[in-house]
Design a protein around this motif. Sequence first.
Motif, PDB file in Angstrom:
ATOM      1  N   UNK A   1       0.843  -1.183   0.000  1.00  0.00           N
ATOM      2  CA  UNK A   1       0.000   0.000   0.000  1.00  0.00           C
ATOM      3  C   UNK A   1       0.886   1.243   0.000  1.00  0.00           C
ATOM      4  N   UNK A   2       0.546   2.214  -0.808  1.00  0.00           N
ATOM      5  CA  UNK A   2       1.328   3.449  -0.869  1.00  0.00           C
ATOM      6  C   UNK A   2       1.063   4.358   0.335  1.00  0.00           C
ATOM      7  N   UNK A   3       2.052   5.176   0.626  1.00  0.00           N
ATOM      8  CA  UNK A   3       1.920   6.204   1.661  1.00  0.00           C
ATOM      9  C   UNK A   3       1.678   7.522   0.939  1.00  0.00           C
ATOM     10  N   UNK A   4       0.604   8.206   1.320  1.00  0.00           N
ATOM     11  CA  UNK A   4       0.256   9.489   0.717  1.00  0.00           C
ATOM     12  C   UNK A   4       0.549  10.599   1.709  1.00  0.00           C
ATOM     13  N   UNK A   5       1.056  11.716   1.201  1.00  0.00           N
ATOM     14  CA  UNK A   5       1.416  12.859   2.028  1.00  0.00           C
ATOM     15  C   UNK A   5       0.359  13.948   1.842  1.00  0.00           C
ATOM     16  N   UNK A   6      -0.056  14.560   2.949  1.00  0.00           N
ATOM     17  CA  UNK A   6      -1.089  15.594   2.944  1.00  0.00           C
ATOM     18  C   UNK A   6      -0.607  16.813   3.708  1.00  0.00           C
ATOM     19  N   UNK A   7      -1.216  17.971   3.401  1.00  0.00           N
ATOM     20  CA  UNK A   7      -0.949  19.200   4.130  1.00  0.00           C
ATOM     21  C   UNK A   7      -2.274  19.903   4.401  1.00  0.00           C
ATOM     22  N   UNK A   8      -2.447  20.359   5.638  1.00  0.00           N
ATOM     23  CA  UNK A   8      -3.679  21.038   6.031  1.00  0.00           C
ATOM     24  C   UNK A   8      -3.659  22.485   5.541  1.00  0.00           C
ATOM     25  N   UNK A   9      -4.760  22.922   4.960  1.00  0.00           N
ATOM     26  CA  UNK A   9      -4.873  24.298   4.487  1.00  0.00           C
ATOM     27  C   UNK A   9      -5.067  25.298   5.612  1.00  0.00           C
TER      28      UNK A   9
ATOM     29  N   UNK B   1      -4.674   1.567  -3.025  1.00  0.00           N
ATOM     30  CA  UNK B   1      -4.877   2.323  -4.266  1.00  0.00           C
ATOM     31  C   UNK B   1      -6.352   2.636  -4.497  1.00  0.00           C
ATOM     32  N   UNK B   2      -7.231   1.747  -4.102  1.00  0.00           N
ATOM     33  CA  UNK B   2      -8.672   1.980  -4.315  1.00  0.00           C
ATOM     34  C   UNK B   2      -9.208   3.120  -3.447  1.00  0.00           C
ATOM     35  N   UNK B   3      -8.496   3.468  -2.362  1.00  0.00           N
ATOM     36  CA  UNK B   3      -8.920   4.560  -1.482  1.00  0.00           C
ATOM     37  C   UNK B   3      -8.024   5.790  -1.609  1.00  0.00           C
ATOM     38  N   UNK B   4      -7.198   5.829  -2.641  1.00  0.00           N
ATOM     39  CA  UNK B   4      -6.225   6.915  -2.782  1.00  0.00           C
ATOM     40  C   UNK B   4      -6.861   8.290  -2.939  1.00  0.00           C
ATOM     41  N   UNK B   5      -8.040   8.368  -3.518  1.00  0.00           N
ATOM     42  CA  UNK B   5      -8.680   9.681  -3.726  1.00  0.00           C
ATOM     43  C   UNK B   5      -9.765   9.980  -2.698  1.00  0.00           C
ATOM     44  N   UNK B   6      -9.892   9.147  -1.653  1.00  0.00           N
ATOM     45  CA  UNK B   6     -10.870   9.425  -0.594  1.00  0.00           C
ATOM     46  C   UNK B   6     -10.499  10.715   0.130  1.00  0.00           C
TER      47      UNK B   6
END
Length: 75
Positions: free
Chosen positions: A1-9, A21-26
Amino acid sequence: MPIYEFCCGDCHYKFELLRSLEHSSDAATCPRCGGEVKRLLSTFASFSKGEGGETKSLGNSSCATCSATSCATCR
């Protein structure tokens, strides 16, 4: 499973989520303030062996574990 990086606005907190991958755009929310987040384009360290056998970094960052392109942008 990939690790996705996020930043809070809202609070600019950077964090990572392990997702299939199936939840990557959640949608995701900030774990610190609950604000809306954007998924970042993550970078990675890459190394190459030179002609003399020396190891050279191929990335933009001087820190191997940092995804920033400049130390001035670190928080």
